[in-house]
Design a protein around this motif. Structure first.
Motif, PDB file in Angstrom:
ATOM      1  N   UNK A  79     -39.735   7.142 -39.259  1.00 22.53           N
ATOM      2  CA  UNK A  79     -40.896   6.368 -38.454  1.00 22.53           C
ATOM      3  C   UNK A  79     -40.458   5.484 -37.575  1.00 22.53           C
ATOM      4  N   UNK A  80     -39.219   4.863 -37.629  1.00 18.71           N
ATOM      5  CA  UNK A  80     -38.877   3.961 -36.645  1.00 18.71           C
ATOM      6  C   UNK A  80     -38.316   4.681 -35.060  1.00 18.71           C
ATOM      7  N   UNK A  81     -38.350   5.950 -35.118  1.00 21.11           N
ATOM      8  CA  UNK A  81     -38.339   6.602 -33.816  1.00 21.11           C
ATOM      9  C   UNK A  81     -39.409   6.897 -33.371  1.00 21.11           C
ATOM     10  N   UNK A  82     -39.590   6.138 -32.133  1.00 11.92           N
ATOM     11  CA  UNK A  82     -40.810   6.156 -31.240  1.00 11.92           C
ATOM     12  C   UNK A  82     -40.866   6.851 -30.080  1.00 11.92           C
ATOM     13  N   UNK A  83     -39.639   7.584 -29.707  1.00 12.48           N
ATOM     14  CA  UNK A  83     -39.233   8.165 -28.734  1.00 12.48           C
ATOM     15  C   UNK A  83     -38.341   9.075 -28.729  1.00 12.48           C
ATOM     16  N   UNK A 119     -35.932   2.809 -19.869  1.00 13.33           N
ATOM     17  CA  UNK A 119     -37.618   2.538 -19.249  1.00 13.33           C
ATOM     18  C   UNK A 119     -38.433   2.741 -20.413  1.00 13.33           C
ATOM     19  N   UNK A 120     -38.189   3.753 -21.279  1.00 17.08           N
ATOM     20  CA  UNK A 120     -39.460   3.852 -22.248  1.00 17.08           C
ATOM     21  C   UNK A 120     -39.369   2.640 -23.354  1.00 17.08           C
ATOM     22  N   UNK A 121     -37.975   2.338 -23.349  1.00 17.27           N
ATOM     23  CA  UNK A 121     -37.953   1.117 -24.552  1.00 17.27           C
ATOM     24  C   UNK A 121     -38.372  -0.221 -24.200  1.00 17.27           C
ATOM     25  N   UNK A 122     -38.803  -0.406 -22.591  1.00 17.62           N
ATOM     26  CA  UNK A 122     -39.325  -1.570 -22.003  1.00 17.62           C
ATOM     27  C   UNK A 122     -40.715  -1.728 -22.274  1.00 17.62           C
ATOM     28  N   UNK A 123     -41.394  -0.485 -22.612  1.00 16.63           N
ATOM     29  CA  UNK A 123     -42.966  -0.730 -22.792  1.00 16.63           C
ATOM     30  C   UNK A 123     -43.423  -0.332 -24.386  1.00 16.63           C
ATOM     31  N   UNK A 124     -42.283   0.150 -25.076  1.00 16.30           N
ATOM     32  CA  UNK A 124     -42.558   0.557 -26.470  1.00 16.30           C
ATOM     33  C   UNK A 124     -42.634  -0.779 -27.453  1.00 16.30           C
ATOM     34  N   UNK A 125     -43.430  -0.673 -28.421  1.00 13.80           N
ATOM     35  CA  UNK A 125     -43.426  -1.810 -29.525  1.00 13.80           C
ATOM     36  C   UNK A 125     -42.044  -2.053 -29.911  1.00 13.80           C
ATOM     37  N   UNK A 183     -35.328   5.137 -29.609  1.00 14.95           N
ATOM     38  CA  UNK A 183     -35.463   6.163 -28.850  1.00 14.95           C
ATOM     39  C   UNK A 183     -34.261   7.113 -29.161  1.00 14.95           C
ATOM     40  N   UNK A 184     -34.450   8.487 -29.473  1.00 13.54           N
ATOM     41  CA  UNK A 184     -33.389   9.412 -29.833  1.00 13.54           C
ATOM     42  C   UNK A 184     -33.299  10.043 -28.482  1.00 13.54           C
ATOM     43  N   UNK A 185     -31.955  10.367 -28.111  1.00 14.21           N
ATOM     44  CA  UNK A 185     -31.473  11.068 -27.156  1.00 14.21           C
ATOM     45  C   UNK A 185     -30.791  12.040 -27.484  1.00 14.21           C
ATOM     46  N   UNK A 186     -31.033  13.244 -27.203  1.00 15.30           N
ATOM     47  CA  UNK A 186     -30.224  14.468 -27.679  1.00 15.30           C
ATOM     48  C   UNK A 186     -29.615  15.482 -26.768  1.00 15.30           C
ATOM     49  N   UNK A 187     -28.471  15.399 -26.194  1.00 17.31           N
ATOM     50  CA  UNK A 187     -28.079  16.319 -25.090  1.00 17.31           C
ATOM     51  C   UNK A 187     -27.075  17.374 -25.635  1.00 17.31           C
ATOM     52  N   UNK A 188     -27.484  18.701 -25.032  1.00 19.78           N
ATOM     53  CA  UNK A 188     -26.514  19.878 -25.375  1.00 19.78           C
ATOM     54  C   UNK A 188     -26.737  20.784 -24.057  1.00 19.78           C
ATOM     55  N   UNK A 189     -25.843  21.728 -24.343  1.00 24.08           N
ATOM     56  CA  UNK A 189     -26.002  22.818 -23.446  1.00 24.08           C
ATOM     57  C   UNK A 189     -25.866  24.145 -24.171  1.00 24.08           C
ATOM     58  N   UNK A 190     -26.846  25.029 -24.104  1.00 22.10           N
ATOM     59  CA  UNK A 190     -26.605  26.257 -24.727  1.00 22.10           C
ATOM     60  C   UNK A 190     -26.120  27.353 -23.871  1.00 22.10           C
TER      61      UNK A 190
END
Length: 270
Positions: free
Chosen positions: A135-139, A189-195, A200-207
């Motif tokens: 629940x602490x992941x807002x983005x 940028x998202x964290x600047x306006x979030x409570x 924010x969870x960022x997931x990077x990959x290449x299939x």
């Protein structure tokens, strides 16, 4: 001794009004400062994909599969051998399961399985390391350049981990290696306006399974030789508590207006 009660009452009321005015001004100033001041962004932790040993492919095995392929000319096999030798890659790199066949054939199901294997593994490792509540992941921001399924990879993650209903979601595709850096900027940028208190969870990959090339064009076969399976999950926050790194500076330059830059990675049919 006599006291002027009326004068004392007036003085008290005046002082009270001034104190209230100061408090209101301080509250407004603090609110404006927090609203306009850029929040510092921290990397709480990250997790990289660690494939099983059965996905490992040696350079000798890779080259042997190329030699046994009925689709590749001798000149391309020699080219593959040269690139492998000069690439500096070790014999510990890994490829998806479909690439272990002599004639790889990757359909939608195989590509989705590859994406799930990488993405879910790194998220599981990250959640175990940080012990963060979901629940602490807002983005959520995901990026995978060549494989863009429906539902998206971001939706796959929301469904798998049952993330909150008001989560902000972005799914990037077609941006090649720059997408990971772009995702980091979007997360900031998202964290600047979030409570405050949300992450924010960022997931990077290449299939890479669906992008396997079976022809004899050198520029196209390079991706088969150089790309390997991998991925990373990053958790960002504006709280420095338990954070490992701080984002100091971020600059992005878009060069797509330049034709040579625009076509440096270009997907097309043979």
């Amino acid at each position: 001794m006599l006291y002027n009660c009326t004068a004392n009452t007036l003085i008290l009321r005046t002082v009270t009004k001034k104190l209230l005015l100061v408090i209101v001004l301080l509250s407004i100033t603090s609110t404006l400062y927090l609203a306009l001041h850029s929040r510092t962004v921290y990397l709480v932790d990250y997790a990289c994909f660690r494939p099983n040993s059965d996905l490992r492919i040696t350079k000798a095995t890779f080259l042997e599969h190329a030699r046994l392929s009925s689709l590749l000319d001798d000149s391309i096999v020699n080219f593959i051998a040269t690139i492998l030798e000069r690439s500096g890659m070790s014999d510990e790199t890994c490829v998806p399961p479909v690439h272990h066949y002599i004639e790889p054939c990757c359909g939608l199901d195989e590509a989705r399985s590859e994406a799930e294997l990488v993405v879910f593994s790194v998220i599981d490792d990250l959640l175990a390391k940080t012990c963060i509540k979901r629940d602490a992941i807002g983005g959520l921001i995901t990026n995978c350049s060549a494989f863009c399924p429906v539902p998206s990879i971001a939706d796959m993650i929301v469904n798998k981990y049952k993330l909150r209903g008001d989560i902000r979601v972005m799914n990037l595709s077609g941006m090649a290696c720059s997408a990971s850096m772009i995702a980091l900027g979007l997360a900031s940028n998202m964290l600047q306006v979030m409570p405050r208190g949300l992450h924010v969870l960022v997931v990077s990959t290449e299939t890479i399974g669906p992008s396997y090339y079976s022809g004899n064009k050198r520029s196209m076969v390079l991706s088969n030789i150089l790309l390997r399976v991998g991925g990373v999950a990053k958790l960002l926050s504006t709280s420095r508590s338990k954070a490992r790194f701080r984002l100091v500076h971020f600059t992005r330059t878009i060069t797509a207006a330049n034709n040579s830059a625009y076509r440096c990675v270009y997907q097309e049919e043979d």
